[in-house]
Design an enzyme around this catalytic site. Structure first.
Site, PDB file in Angstrom:
ATOM      1  N   SER A 181       0.853  -1.191   0.000  1.00 42.17           N
ATOM      2  CA  SER A 181       0.000   0.000   0.000  1.00 42.17           C
ATOM      3  C   SER A 181       0.885   1.235   0.000  1.00 42.17           C
ATOM      4  O   SER A 181       2.036   1.188   0.465  1.00 42.17           O
ATOM      5  CB  SER A 181      -0.886   0.015   1.258  1.00 42.17           C
ATOM      6  N   LYS A 222       2.427  -2.804   6.013  1.00 42.91           N
ATOM      7  CA  LYS A 222       2.630  -2.755   4.570  1.00 42.91           C
ATOM      8  C   LYS A 222       4.075  -2.377   4.225  1.00 42.91           C
ATOM      9  O   LYS A 222       4.593  -2.798   3.179  1.00 42.91           O
ATOM     10  CB  LYS A 222       1.632  -1.787   3.937  1.00 42.91           C
ATOM     11  N   TYR A 274      -1.499  -0.355  10.070  1.00 41.98           N
ATOM     12  CA  TYR A 274      -1.626  -0.885   8.715  1.00 41.98           C
ATOM     13  C   TYR A 274      -0.417  -0.486   7.875  1.00 41.98           C
ATOM     14  O   TYR A 274       0.191  -1.326   7.192  1.00 41.98           O
ATOM     15  CB  TYR A 274      -2.914  -0.341   8.092  1.00 41.98           C
TER      16      TYR A 274
END
Length: 251
Positions: free
Chosen positions: A142, A159, A155
């Protein structure tokens, strides 16, 4: 139109909908057969029906469950006899808030699902087929992994780890298996709804290309990275962001 069978097989995690399903569609469209995983059996069944039950199978389970990882690889080998491509797409983002207040157990869950599961699937496909026969791995990272991402720091942290995992595996698995990553910006999926729901036009306006991403945008990138056209590319992260990083130099 009848698509010629490519003879290739892909295992795509977290692919009953969204980005994973978009990738599965792209692979089937070029003649691959696919095994898709997901947590919801009904959603998987519907996805397989849309993809074509002659081209796809569904395997239900949680990505971080090692028993599921083993079963998934065993089933794709039993069904198709090979697993040329692995796409690690399954992921989670259950928390929104500052890192200073992040529950460490939640951080562990995010890392386990987003990173450790990707490594587990890569180990198993390597040993089951790719070590002796070659292939390609694509990890879905991401843009949150390449720049600070306020309020989704756990998150983003996971990533970023996926990008490093990509480089590590690319180095170790060369020359027989190529390993690359894709780092999307906001893609219009249920998973990312919180980032644009109720204000999609506003969210899209900041992108130089004027829209949010679509699952097929990532499907096209994954198809390229698992094709002969990318045979001299490994260890790289392809940012697919609608030009959003161009804004970094503005102002």
């Amino acid at each position: 139109m009848t698509v010629q069978d490519s003879g290739k097989v892909a295992l795509i995690t977290g692919a009953s909908r969204g980005i994973g399903y978009g990738i599965a569609e792209a692979f089937v469209a070029r003649g691959d057969r696919v095994a898709i995983t997901g947590r919801n059996e009904d959603a998987l069944r519907e996805a397989v029906e849309r993809l074509g039950s002659d081209r796809a199978i569904g395997i239900a389970g949680k990505a971080h469950d090692e028993a599921h990882q083993a079963t998934a690889v065993e089933q794709v080998m039993a069904a198709f006899g090979r697993v040329d491509h692995l796409v690690n797409n399954a992921g989670t983002n259950p928390v929104f808030g500052p890192m200073a207040d992040l529950d460490l157990d939640v951080a562990r869950k995010v890392y386990e699902t987003n990173v450790i599961s990707a490594l587990g699937f890569a180990q198993r496909t390597w040993k089951a087929w790719q070590r002796e026969n070659g292939g390609a791995i694509v990890n879905i990272s991401s843009v949150a992994g390449v720049a600070p991402s306020p309020f989704i720091g756990a998150y983003g942290m996971s990533k970023a780890a996926m990008i490093n995992l990509t480089a590590q595996l690319a180095h170790e698995f060369a020359p027989v298996v190529r390993v690359n990553a894709i780092a999307p910006a906001v893609v219009r999926t249920k998973f990312a709804e919180a980032l644009y729901e109720g204000r999609e036009a506003e969210a899209a306006a900041v992108y130089p290309l004027g829209r949010l991403g679509l699952p097929e945008d990532i499907g096209g990138a994954a198809a390229f990275l698992t094709s002969a056209q990318s045979d001299w590319i490994t260890g790289q992260t392809l940012v697919v962001d609608g030009g959003i990083f161009l804004n970094a130099g503005v102002g």
